[in-house]
Design a protein around this motif. Structure first.
Motif, mmCIF file in Angstrom:
data_model
loop_
_atom_site.group_PDB
_atom_site.id
_atom_site.type_symbol
_atom_site.label_atom_id
_atom_site.label_comp_id
_atom_site.label_asym_id
_atom_site.label_seq_id
_atom_site.Cartn_x
_atom_site.Cartn_y
_atom_site.Cartn_z
ATOM 1 N N ASP A 86 0.824 -1.209 0.000
ATOM 2 C CA ASP A 86 0.000 0.000 0.000
ATOM 3 C C ASP A 86 0.860 1.263 0.000
ATOM 4 O OD1 ASP A 86 -2.204 -1.638 0.064
ATOM 5 O OD2 ASP A 86 -2.481 -1.477 2.241
ATOM 6 N N ALA A 87 1.969 1.242 0.751
ATOM 7 C CA ALA A 87 2.833 2.425 0.817
ATOM 8 C C ALA A 87 3.506 2.689 -0.522
ATOM 9 C CB ALA A 87 3.886 2.234 1.913
ATOM 10 N N LEU A 88 3.975 1.647 -1.187
ATOM 11 C CA LEU A 88 4.678 1.821 -2.456
ATOM 12 C C LEU A 88 3.732 2.140 -3.611
ATOM 13 C CD1 LEU A 88 7.307 -1.063 -2.166
ATOM 14 C CD2 LEU A 88 7.686 1.396 -1.886
ATOM 15 N N SER A 89 2.455 1.866 -3.430
ATOM 16 C CA SER A 89 1.479 2.186 -4.475
ATOM 17 C C SER A 89 0.691 3.458 -4.160
ATOM 18 C CB SER A 89 0.509 1.019 -4.668
ATOM 19 O OG SER A 89 -0.186 0.736 -3.464
ATOM 20 N N ASP A 90 1.008 4.117 -3.068
ATOM 21 C CA ASP A 90 0.314 5.345 -2.669
ATOM 22 C C ASP A 90 0.850 6.508 -3.503
ATOM 23 O OD1 ASP A 90 -0.825 7.536 -1.449
ATOM 24 O OD2 ASP A 90 -0.660 6.706 0.561
ATOM 25 N N SER A 274 6.490 15.812 1.730
ATOM 26 C CA SER A 274 7.626 14.888 1.737
ATOM 27 C C SER A 274 7.166 13.541 2.281
ATOM 28 C CB SER A 274 8.771 15.440 2.598
ATOM 29 O OG SER A 274 8.428 15.423 3.971
ATOM 30 N N PRO A 275 7.909 12.466 2.017
ATOM 31 C CA PRO A 275 7.492 11.149 2.534
ATOM 32 C C PRO A 275 7.363 11.104 4.055
ATOM 33 C CG PRO A 275 9.134 10.880 0.809
ATOM 34 C CD PRO A 275 9.047 12.351 1.088
ATOM 35 N N LEU A 276 8.254 11.788 4.776
ATOM 36 C CA LEU A 276 8.146 11.786 6.232
ATOM 37 C C LEU A 276 6.887 12.510 6.701
ATOM 38 C CD1 LEU A 276 11.655 12.236 7.888
ATOM 39 C CD2 LEU A 276 10.087 10.301 8.019
ATOM 40 N N MET A 277 6.491 13.564 5.985
ATOM 41 C CA MET A 277 5.245 14.240 6.322
ATOM 42 C C MET A 277 4.058 13.311 6.081
ATOM 43 S SD MET A 277 6.057 18.037 4.800
ATOM 44 C CE MET A 277 4.471 18.730 5.286
ATOM 45 N N LYS A 278 4.119 12.512 5.046
ATOM 46 C CA LYS A 278 3.057 11.537 4.780
ATOM 47 C C LYS A 278 2.980 10.508 5.912
ATOM 48 C CE LYS A 278 0.030 9.267 2.192
ATOM 49 N NZ LYS A 278 -0.181 8.053 3.014
ATOM 50 N N VAL A 279 4.132 10.062 6.394
ATOM 51 C CA VAL A 279 4.155 9.124 7.514
ATOM 52 C C VAL A 279 3.544 9.763 8.758
ATOM 53 C CG1 VAL A 279 5.684 7.874 9.080
ATOM 54 C CG2 VAL A 279 6.119 7.828 6.625
ATOM 55 N N TYR A 280 3.851 11.020 8.993
ATOM 56 C CA TYR A 280 3.307 11.728 10.158
ATOM 57 C C TYR A 280 1.782 11.856 10.070
ATOM 58 C CZ TYR A 280 2.580 15.452 13.580
ATOM 59 O OH TYR A 280 2.139 16.192 14.635
ATOM 60 N N ALA A 292 1.800 3.769 8.686
ATOM 61 C CA ALA A 292 2.868 4.740 8.901
ATOM 62 C C ALA A 292 4.192 4.046 9.199
ATOM 63 C CB ALA A 292 2.493 5.681 10.045
ATOM 64 N N ALA A 293 4.147 2.965 9.972
ATOM 65 C CA ALA A 293 5.364 2.212 10.270
ATOM 66 C C ALA A 293 5.962 1.618 8.998
ATOM 67 C CB ALA A 293 5.062 1.118 11.288
ATOM 68 N N ALA A 294 5.097 1.116 8.111
ATOM 69 C CA ALA A 294 5.598 0.578 6.851
ATOM 70 C C ALA A 294 6.254 1.667 6.006
ATOM 71 C CB ALA A 294 4.455 -0.077 6.076
#
Length: 328
Positions: A86-90, A274-280, A292-294
């Motif tokens: 899911d993360a790599l296809s987002d 940024s990717p880290l903002m997406k994780v947040y 988010a962990a993935a």
């Protein structure tokens, strides 16, 4: 009246008997591990354990039954690689990665180029006030990233920026650095302003370690200061350049503070810039801690692969240069 005889040193059972050779050897072997124990405990608690927990979370998901109400309605189950897929296809995650690549293409070469030029200038014999200049260049690095982003953010705002006021009085156009393509320049400027001093100090320290006899030999051969800089100084500080490039790549891939701080000042910075903002956002906005962990693990793996790939390429080139020099 006779006094009791004192027991001699070394006798078994004596109060001041020396330890046996076996005990001394055992203590000598265990001493390094005792010194390493505090650092090992801290590493395990604050580095290895959080990483392991993040990996464990990334391999699980929350399964909701029915309306999700009541006990047992929400259970944590094994998800395998589903979160990673899911993360790599987002699209938001991938778009953020592309923006970071464009941001890094500006920051890394400009910052390291300026650091190298400033270090070479400070290493010159004709420079004046070198200690003050070094401190002035390094000082922005001591400013926290959030504070630096706030300072520059208000300098970018046309309503409060003194630069916009001067440009308006001169009748010159006022560029909007918080919108469109100027946003990359604005974010890059903050990173360059804050990171150039640190990289300059690293390179300058390597220049100071070069023996003076090398410069004297180059001068006797008729080399000019520019030739000495290009053919002697820069090749000899190549390991420092590799190190600063390595740190710059890691900092670029993990950019978070600057766009997050500038977001309230402009609509051009999204919550997933940024990717880290997406994780947040996934972790604390949507409550999807497993996804988010993935995403965090993916960012860490990409950083690891890029960093060690670059280091391996640099080491291979150094070995090839050494072998060619020995053959020549």
């Amino acid at each position: 009246m006779t006094s009791a005889r004192r027991k001699s040193y070394g006798v078994k059972g004596a109060p001041y008997a020396l330890p046996s050779p076996t005990t001394t050897l055992r203590r000598a072997r265990s001493a390094p591990y005792l010194f390493l124990l505090p650092a090992t405990v801290l590493f395990a608690l604050f580095f290895a354990l959080p990483i392991g927990y993040a990996i464990w979370l990334s391999l699980h998901k929350v399964q909701v039954k029915g309306l999700g109400l009541g006990s047992g309605a929400r259970q944590e189950v094994w998800a395998g690689l589903e979160n990673y897929t899911d993360a790599l296809s987002d699209s938001e995650f991938l778009d953020g990665a592309l923006r970071v690549l464009g941001y890094g293409a500006i920051v890394v070469p400009v910052m390291l180029g300026l650091a190298l030029v400033l270090a070479l200038m400070l290493d010159s014999d004709k420079v004046r006030l070198a200690p003050f200049t070094r401190l002035a260049i390094f000082l922005p690095y001591a400013v926290p990233g959030v504070v630096a982003a706030l300072l520059w953010g208000f300098l970018y705002l046309p309503d409060v920026s003194p630069f916009s006021f001067v440009l308006e009085k001169l009748g010159l156009p006022q560029p909007d650095l918080l919108d469109g393509g100027g946003l990359y320049a604005a974010l890059s400027n903050i990173a360059i302003w804050g990171g150039t001093g640190f990289n300059m100090i690293v390179i300058y320290t390597s220049l100071q370690a070069i023996p003076a006899e090398v410069y004297e030999a180059a001068k006797l051969d008729g080399a000019t200061p520019l030739q000495i800089a290009l053919r002697v100084k820069i090749p000899m500080v190549a390991p420092s350049l590799v190190l600063t490039f390595f740190f710059s790549i890691i900092a670029t891939l993990q950019v978070f503070s600057e766009p997050t701080t500038l977001k309230p000042l402009t609509n051009s910075v999204s919550t997933t810039w940024s990717p880290l903002m997406k994780v947040y956002v996934d972790a604390f906005g949507k409550g999807d801690i497993h996804g988010a962990a993935a995403g965090a693990v993916v960012i860490a793996l990409v950083t690891l692969v890029v960093s060690f790939g670059f280091l391996r390429a640099a080491n291979s080139r150094n070995k090839r240069d050494v072998s060619q020099g020995a053959a020549g």
